[in-house]
Design a protein around this motif. Structure first.
Motif, PDB file in Angstrom:
ATOM      1  N   GLY A  80       0.695  -1.312   0.062  1.00 30.11           N
ATOM      2  CA  GLY A  80      -0.061   0.081  -0.110  1.00 30.11           C
ATOM      3  C   GLY A  80       0.603   1.254  -0.031  1.00 30.11           C
ATOM      4  O   GLY A  80       2.072   1.621   0.342  1.00 30.11           O
ATOM      5  N   THR A  81       0.097   2.413  -0.360  1.00 29.25           N
ATOM      6  CA  THR A  81       0.667   3.803  -0.230  1.00 29.25           C
ATOM      7  C   THR A  81       1.223   4.096   0.982  1.00 29.25           C
ATOM      8  O   THR A  81       0.639   3.870   2.075  1.00 29.25           O
ATOM      9  CB  THR A  81      -0.185   4.650  -0.895  1.00 29.25           C
ATOM     10  OG1 THR A  81      -0.934   4.332  -2.118  1.00 29.25           O
ATOM     11  CG2 THR A  81       0.199   6.280  -0.895  1.00 29.25           C
ATOM     12  N   HIS A  82       2.502   4.411   0.942  1.00 28.67           N
ATOM     13  CA  HIS A  82       3.356   4.640   2.149  1.00 28.67           C
ATOM     14  C   HIS A  82       4.064   6.023   1.853  1.00 28.67           C
ATOM     15  O   HIS A  82       4.537   6.264   0.950  1.00 28.67           O
ATOM     16  CB  HIS A  82       4.093   3.686   2.652  1.00 28.67           C
ATOM     17  CG  HIS A  82       5.020   2.986   1.690  1.00 28.67           C
ATOM     18  ND1 HIS A  82       4.552   2.274   0.649  1.00 28.67           N
ATOM     19  CD2 HIS A  82       6.179   3.233   1.508  1.00 28.67           C
ATOM     20  CE1 HIS A  82       5.399   1.879  -0.037  1.00 28.67           C
ATOM     21  NE2 HIS A  82       6.635   2.486   0.565  1.00 28.67           N
ATOM     22  N   LEU A  83       4.446   6.795   3.121  1.00 27.05           N
ATOM     23  CA  LEU A  83       5.253   7.850   3.296  1.00 27.05           C
ATOM     24  C   LEU A  83       6.186   7.711   4.164  1.00 27.05           C
ATOM     25  O   LEU A  83       6.182   7.285   5.130  1.00 27.05           O
ATOM     26  CB  LEU A  83       4.261   9.139   3.758  1.00 27.05           C
ATOM     27  CG  LEU A  83       4.899  10.461   4.073  1.00 27.05           C
ATOM     28  CD1 LEU A  83       5.417  11.116   2.711  1.00 27.05           C
ATOM     29  CD2 LEU A  83       4.111  11.288   5.115  1.00 27.05           C
ATOM     30  N   HIS A  84       7.458   7.948   3.475  1.00 30.41           N
ATOM     31  CA  HIS A  84       8.863   7.752   4.392  1.00 30.41           C
ATOM     32  C   HIS A  84       9.155   8.943   4.844  1.00 30.41           C
ATOM     33  O   HIS A  84       9.231  10.042   4.409  1.00 30.41           O
ATOM     34  CB  HIS A  84      10.090   7.436   3.272  1.00 30.41           C
ATOM     35  CG  HIS A  84       9.449   5.962   2.723  1.00 30.41           C
ATOM     36  ND1 HIS A  84      10.055   4.980   3.385  1.00 30.41           N
ATOM     37  CD2 HIS A  84       9.341   5.562   1.500  1.00 30.41           C
ATOM     38  CE1 HIS A  84       9.707   3.890   2.664  1.00 30.41           C
ATOM     39  NE2 HIS A  84       9.494   4.333   1.600  1.00 30.41           N
ATOM     40  N   ARG A  85       9.289   8.799   6.285  1.00 33.08           N
ATOM     41  CA  ARG A  85       9.989   9.869   7.121  1.00 33.08           C
ATOM     42  C   ARG A  85      11.493   9.706   7.594  1.00 33.08           C
ATOM     43  O   ARG A  85      12.173  10.669   8.015  1.00 33.08           O
ATOM     44  CB  ARG A  85       9.345   9.943   8.446  1.00 33.08           C
ATOM     45  CG  ARG A  85       7.671  10.218   8.383  1.00 33.08           C
ATOM     46  CD  ARG A  85       7.437  11.661   7.819  1.00 33.08           C
ATOM     47  NE  ARG A  85       6.439  11.854   7.966  1.00 33.08           N
ATOM     48  CZ  ARG A  85       5.650  12.977   8.097  1.00 33.08           C
ATOM     49  NH1 ARG A  85       6.350  14.375   7.889  1.00 33.08           N
ATOM     50  NH2 ARG A  85       4.405  13.548   8.027  1.00 33.08           N
ATOM     51  N   GLY A  86      12.139   8.870   6.683  1.00 31.56           N
ATOM     52  CA  GLY A  86      13.558   8.730   6.846  1.00 31.56           C
ATOM     53  C   GLY A  86      14.010   8.049   5.351  1.00 31.56           C
ATOM     54  O   GLY A  86      13.153   8.088   4.278  1.00 31.56           O
ATOM     55  N   THR A  87      15.136   7.597   5.113  1.00 33.28           N
ATOM     56  CA  THR A  87      15.940   7.270   3.937  1.00 33.28           C
ATOM     57  C   THR A  87      15.505   5.762   3.967  1.00 33.28           C
ATOM     58  O   THR A  87      15.639   5.108   4.905  1.00 33.28           O
ATOM     59  CB  THR A  87      17.342   7.631   3.867  1.00 33.28           C
ATOM     60  OG1 THR A  87      17.939   6.954   5.131  1.00 33.28           O
ATOM     61  CG2 THR A  87      17.305   9.112   3.820  1.00 33.28           C
ATOM     62  N   MET A 136      16.406   0.431   6.107  1.00 29.67           N
ATOM     63  CA  MET A 136      15.709   1.684   6.354  1.00 29.67           C
ATOM     64  C   MET A 136      15.719   2.361   7.501  1.00 29.67           C
ATOM     65  O   MET A 136      16.191   1.778   8.531  1.00 29.67           O
ATOM     66  CB  MET A 136      14.217   0.978   6.248  1.00 29.67           C
ATOM     67  CG  MET A 136      13.488   0.532   5.115  1.00 29.67           C
ATOM     68  SD  MET A 136      12.538  -0.652   5.133  1.00 29.67           S
ATOM     69  CE  MET A 136      13.581  -2.141   5.459  1.00 29.67           C
ATOM     70  N   ASN A 137      15.509   3.826   7.474  1.00 29.62           N
ATOM     71  CA  ASN A 137      15.835   4.546   8.620  1.00 29.62           C
ATOM     72  C   ASN A 137      14.477   5.351   8.718  1.00 29.62           C
ATOM     73  O   ASN A 137      13.893   5.998   7.918  1.00 29.62           O
ATOM     74  CB  ASN A 137      16.865   5.523   8.439  1.00 29.62           C
ATOM     75  CG  ASN A 137      16.982   6.399   9.501  1.00 29.62           C
ATOM     76  OD1 ASN A 137      16.776   7.616   9.441  1.00 29.62           O
ATOM     77  ND2 ASN A 137      17.678   6.000  10.758  1.00 29.62           N
ATOM     78  N   GLY A 138      13.975   5.487  10.286  1.00 32.11           N
ATOM     79  CA  GLY A 138      12.667   6.188  10.415  1.00 32.11           C
ATOM     80  C   GLY A 138      11.478   5.572  10.022  1.00 32.11           C
ATOM     81  O   GLY A 138      11.464   4.403   9.810  1.00 32.11           O
ATOM     82  N   PRO A 139      10.417   6.263  10.432  1.00 39.49           N
ATOM     83  CA  PRO A 139       9.048   5.631  10.361  1.00 39.49           C
ATOM     84  C   PRO A 139       8.399   5.685   9.047  1.00 39.49           C
ATOM     85  O   PRO A 139       8.940   6.669   8.265  1.00 39.49           O
ATOM     86  CB  PRO A 139       8.255   6.733  11.401  1.00 39.49           C
ATOM     87  CG  PRO A 139       8.958   7.895  11.422  1.00 39.49           C
ATOM     88  CD  PRO A 139      10.580   7.638  11.312  1.00 39.49           C
ATOM     89  N   ILE A 140       7.568   4.972   8.807  1.00 42.25           N
ATOM     90  CA  ILE A 140       7.045   4.793   7.513  1.00 42.25           C
ATOM     91  C   ILE A 140       5.255   4.780   7.858  1.00 42.25           C
ATOM     92  O   ILE A 140       4.882   3.956   8.420  1.00 42.25           O
ATOM     93  CB  ILE A 140       7.134   3.515   6.530  1.00 42.25           C
ATOM     94  CG1 ILE A 140       8.921   3.221   6.589  1.00 42.25           C
ATOM     95  CG2 ILE A 140       6.549   3.512   5.272  1.00 42.25           C
ATOM     96  CD1 ILE A 140       9.053   1.897   5.990  1.00 42.25           C
ATOM     97  N   GLU A 141       4.714   5.829   7.171  1.00 39.15           N
ATOM     98  CA  GLU A 141       3.433   5.877   7.395  1.00 39.15           C
ATOM     99  C   GLU A 141       2.554   5.353   6.293  1.00 39.15           C
ATOM    100  O   GLU A 141       2.793   5.626   4.976  1.00 39.15           O
ATOM    101  CB  GLU A 141       2.850   7.435   7.348  1.00 39.15           C
ATOM    102  CG  GLU A 141       3.690   8.409   8.375  1.00 39.15           C
ATOM    103  CD  GLU A 141       3.384   9.760   8.471  1.00 39.15           C
ATOM    104  OE1 GLU A 141       2.722  10.309   7.558  1.00 39.15           O
ATOM    105  OE2 GLU A 141       3.793  10.388   9.465  1.00 39.15           O
TER     106      GLU A 141
END
Length: 179
Positions: A80-87, A136-141
Motif C-alpha cells: 500500500g501507499t506509504h510515506l517515508h519519514r527517513g531514508t 530503512m531509517n525512520g518511520p513509514i506512514e
C-alpha cells in the motif's frame, strides 16, 4: 610527489594487530560484527506481511530507528501507499518491482533510493513476485486508497512483528538481530 593509493594492499591472509587506542572501549561497548544467514530460516524466519508478502528481519537498531529486512512479494501484488519519514536503500534481489509514481522498473541487482517526504505505492507484476533487500531509517506512514492515515511502522513495529511471530510459533528470538 607522493603516489596516491589506488587500492589497499592485500597480500596477507592473517589477522593483523592494528594499533587502536580505543580497543578496550570498543570491546566493552560495541555490539560487534555479526553474520545473519538470509538464505535459510536459521537466523530469521519469513514473517507474513499481508496476504501475499513476507518479511525476513535482518537487523534492528533502536538507537537510530534503523532496520533491515528482505521483503518478499510472493506474486503480483501491491504494498500500500506509504510515506517515508527517513531514508530507504533497497536492492532488487529477484523478480521486478516498480512504484506507481515513477517510470522505472527495478530488476535484480538494481539499487532503489528513497528520500524522506516521498509517498509511493510499491507494485510487482512479475509472475513470481520479487524479493527486495532493504535498509530503512525512520518511520513509514501507511495510507488507504482515500489518503486516510492508517498506521506508522518503525523499528519498534518491526521488532514486535518479528517477536510476536516467533512467540506464536515457538521460534527462539535471535539476539544477533539487535544492534
Amino acid at each position: 610527489m607522493a603516489t596516491k593509493l589506488k587500492a589497499p594492499p592485500s597480500d596477507t591472509k592473517e589477522i593483523v594487530d592494528v594499533p587502536w587506542a580505543y580497543r578496550d572501549t570498543v570491546a566493552r561497548l560495541s555490539p560487534g560484527g555479526r553474520y545473519i544467514d538470509a538464505e535459510t530460516d536459521v537466523d530469521s524466519p519469513w514473517v507474513p506481511f499481508g496476504d501475499n508478502a513476507a518479511i525476513k528481519h535482518l537487523s534492528f537498531d533502536v538507537r537510530t530507528n534503523t532496520y533491515s529486512n528482505i521483503l518478499w512479494m510472493k506474486g503480483p501484488g501491491t504494498i500500500g501507499t506509504h510515506l517515508h519519514r527517513g531514508t530507504v536503500t533497497m536492492v532488487t534481489l529477484t523478480g521486478s518491482v516498480r512504484y506507481l509514481e515513477y517510470d522505472w522498473v527495478g530488476t535484480p541487482g538494481g539499487l532503489i533510493l528513497e528520500t524522506p517526504g516521498e509517498a509511493h505505492t510499491l507494485v510487482t507484476e512479475h509472475p513470481e513476485g520479487c524479493k527486495l533487500f532493504g535498509w530503512m531509517n525512520g518511520p513509514i506512514e501507511f495510507y488507504d486508497a482515500q489518503g486516510t492515515y492508517m498506521d506508522t511502522v518503525d523499528v519498534w513495529w518491526f521488532i514486535e512483528h518479528y517477536e510476536n511471530h516467533c512467540k506464536e510459533h515457538g521460534i527462539p528470538i535471535n539476539q544477533k538481530l539487535y544492534l
